[in-house]
Design an enzyme around this catalytic site. Structure first.
Site, mmCIF file in Angstrom:
data_model
loop_
_atom_site.group_PDB
_atom_site.id
_atom_site.type_symbol
_atom_site.label_atom_id
_atom_site.label_comp_id
_atom_site.label_asym_id
_atom_site.label_seq_id
_atom_site.Cartn_x
_atom_site.Cartn_y
_atom_site.Cartn_z
ATOM 1 N N ARG A 45 60.567 39.950 -6.013
ATOM 2 C CA ARG A 45 59.231 40.364 -6.462
ATOM 3 C C ARG A 45 58.219 39.513 -5.703
ATOM 4 O O ARG A 45 58.577 38.600 -4.983
ATOM 5 C CB ARG A 45 59.059 40.288 -7.994
ATOM 6 N N GLY A 46 56.937 39.847 -5.927
ATOM 7 C CA GLY A 46 55.895 39.224 -5.123
ATOM 8 C C GLY A 46 55.561 40.174 -3.982
ATOM 9 O O GLY A 46 56.475 40.671 -3.298
ATOM 10 N N ALA A 47 54.257 40.425 -3.782
ATOM 11 C CA ALA A 47 53.848 41.493 -2.865
ATOM 12 C C ALA A 47 54.427 41.358 -1.448
ATOM 13 O O ALA A 47 55.037 42.311 -0.929
ATOM 14 C CB ALA A 47 52.314 41.558 -2.830
ATOM 15 N N ARG A 88 57.424 50.202 -6.691
ATOM 16 C CA ARG A 88 56.344 49.457 -7.351
ATOM 17 C C ARG A 88 55.007 49.896 -6.733
ATOM 18 O O ARG A 88 54.784 49.709 -5.538
ATOM 19 C CB ARG A 88 56.563 47.937 -7.191
ATOM 20 N N GLN A 195 56.993 34.456 -14.649
ATOM 21 C CA GLN A 195 57.145 34.009 -13.254
ATOM 22 C C GLN A 195 56.669 32.564 -13.078
ATOM 23 O O GLN A 195 57.198 31.823 -12.261
ATOM 24 C CB GLN A 195 56.339 34.916 -12.302
ATOM 25 N N ASP A 236 48.224 41.272 -5.103
ATOM 26 C CA ASP A 236 49.090 42.401 -4.753
ATOM 27 C C ASP A 236 48.342 43.434 -3.926
ATOM 28 O O ASP A 236 48.942 44.175 -3.158
ATOM 29 C CB ASP A 236 49.658 43.049 -6.013
ATOM 30 N N ASN A 246 46.031 41.491 -9.224
ATOM 31 C CA ASN A 246 47.087 40.469 -9.270
ATOM 32 C C ASN A 246 47.720 40.526 -10.660
ATOM 33 O O ASN A 246 47.314 41.306 -11.529
ATOM 34 C CB ASN A 246 46.512 39.075 -8.964
ATOM 35 N N LYS A 247 48.712 39.700 -10.861
ATOM 36 C CA LYS A 247 49.476 39.686 -12.118
ATOM 37 C C LYS A 247 48.556 39.716 -13.339
ATOM 38 O O LYS A 247 47.533 39.040 -13.369
ATOM 39 C CB LYS A 247 50.357 38.430 -12.131
HETATM 40 O O1 MRU Z 1 55.336 41.434 -10.764
HETATM 41 P P1 MRU Z 1 55.394 40.445 -9.649
HETATM 42 O O2 MRU Z 1 56.133 39.208 -10.005
HETATM 43 O O3 MRU Z 1 55.860 41.059 -8.354
HETATM 44 O O4 MRU Z 1 53.881 40.011 -9.422
HETATM 45 C C1 MRU Z 1 53.583 39.141 -8.368
HETATM 46 C C2 MRU Z 1 52.185 38.689 -8.320
HETATM 47 O O5 MRU Z 1 51.340 39.124 -9.063
HETATM 48 C C3 MRU Z 1 51.822 37.721 -7.214
HETATM 49 O O6 MRU Z 1 50.794 36.881 -7.614
HETATM 50 C C4 MRU Z 1 51.369 38.515 -5.989
HETATM 51 O O7 MRU Z 1 52.333 39.447 -5.625
HETATM 52 C C5 MRU Z 1 51.068 37.651 -4.831
HETATM 53 S S1 MRU Z 1 52.510 36.905 -4.146
HETATM 54 C C6 MRU Z 1 52.067 36.045 -2.777
#
Ligand code: MRU
Length: 353
Positions: A45-47, A88, A195, A236, A246-247
């Site tokens: 996970r993470g963009a 996603r 996370q 994201d 973002n999250k």
């Molecule tokens: O649902 P996730 O864990 O994929 O969400 C991730 C985030 O919101 C991060 O902050 C974002 O992707 C930036 S990662 C460099």
């Protein structure tokens, strides 16, 4: 140190983040569906990391399909590309990576199919290598905003795990520390799937960065006490007017930061800026299964049958963002638009710390 993802022996090797911090285990993906499943179930996970994974998933598929021409190859890859995009919706990185692969194929259509297949693998590996370089550059610009002795609040995980390596928000902290600054991090736990508690604390501890874990609802009180010098988060998808997805919970942090006079920075690789959208209202927000909210680590904490809303992301309006920190420098959110066509004079728009 760990690698969140790598291409090894014609397989995609993914560090299973759903099992951290308890188990350090890897999944060896031999089929694009395994990669798509890993993305969907947050094993990766993470963009930026899911963009890399999607590209590698398609590269994996390319090795297995039969095709006699460029057109047949593109057709054969389409199900994998569509599947990746469907995993996603909020992060723009998957779509960005898929467009990049398609453009590469079209540009090289005159090559034979075997050469095209090799090019796809090379491109997926380049996306990973470039991501690490981009993150280091973000770290260099971001560190300028972190003074010696600073305490940085972060939300979710925008670290090495969320990227090819080094992280985006985390990169700024790492570079500041490399510069000899005494910097510590406060990590929001980040409900529902934690996370911050499970991943950010784990990776920062590995890197020797002092980190303190707080519940999400403590951030405001700590800002009011003057304990937090700045907030630094990832994104994201950031759009033309500087609105940031973002999250979930990022918006609340940004509003609290404004109320308490704390600067709020967003670390955003250019690949996560979607210049095709005018405002954050146009960003699709992923809704995830209810059990992420009703359960914590498999244990039910809410009554059976309770109604749940589980939006995985929120939008922070540009007005709350002090600066967007990219690999090309830090910019005011309202100046992003001027960077869209690549024609702007970067050094004129670049913010000084
Ligand atoms: O649902 P996730 O864990 O994929 O969400 C991730 C985030 O919101 C991060 O902050 C974002 O992707 C930036 S990662 C460099």
């Amino acid at each position: 140190m760990f690698k969140s993802i790598e291409w090894a022996d014609d397989r995609v090797r993914i560090l299973d983040q759903s099992r951290l911090p308890h188990d350090l285990t890897y999944i060896e993906c031999t089929d694009y569906r395994m990669v798509a499943d890993a993305i969907r179930t947050l094993k990766i996970r993470g963009a930026p990391a899911i963009g890399i994974a999607a590209a590698m998933g398609v590269a994996l598929h390319a090795q297995h399909v039969k095709a006699a021409s460029f057109e047949e190859l593109l057709d054969a890859l389409s199900p994998a590309i569509d599947e990746m995009i469907s995993t996603r919706p909020t992060a723009v990185n998957i779509r960005w990576a898929m467009e990049r692969l398609k453009t590469l194929l079209k540009k090289n259509r005159h090559h034979g199919v075997d050469a095209l297949k090799r090019l796809i693998v090379e491109e997926a590996r380049s996306i990973l290598a470039e991501d690490i370089a981009v993150n280091r550059a973000i770290g260099k610009w971001g560190a300028e905003f972190i003074r010696d002795g600073a305490t940085v609040l972060t939300h979710c995980n925008a670290g090495a795990l969320a990227t090819g390596g080094y992280g985006t928000a985390t990169a700024a902290v790492l570079v500041a520390r490399e510069q000899g600054k005494d910097v510590q991090v406060i990590a929001d736990e980040t409900r529902p799937v934690l996370q911050g508690a499970r991943l950010t604390t784990w990776e920062l501890m590995q890197a020797g960065v002092p980190v303190t874990l707080i519940t999400d609802n403590s951030a405001g009180a700590l800002m009011r006490k003057g304990v937090i010098d700045l907030c630094m988060v990832g994104t994201d998808r950031t759009v033309r007017n500087g609105d940031v997805a973002n999250k979930i919970g990022t918006y609340s942090v940004a509003v609290l930061a404004r109320e308490n006079g704390v600067p709020f920075y967003v670390a955003a690789p250019f690949s996560s800026i979607d210049f095709s959208l005018a405002s954050g209202d146009e960003i699709p927000i992923e809704e995830r299964p209810a059990d992420e909210v009703t359960h914590i680590c498999g244990c039910r904490i809410a009554p059976e049958g309770v109604r749940v809303v589980n939006m995985a992301f929120d939008i922070t309006p540009a007005k709350y963002v002090t600066a967007i920190i990219t690999e090309k420098g830090a910019f005011r959110p309202e100046d992003l638009e001027k960077l869209a066509d690549g024609g702007a004079n970067l050094s004129e728009l670049r913010l000084k710390s």
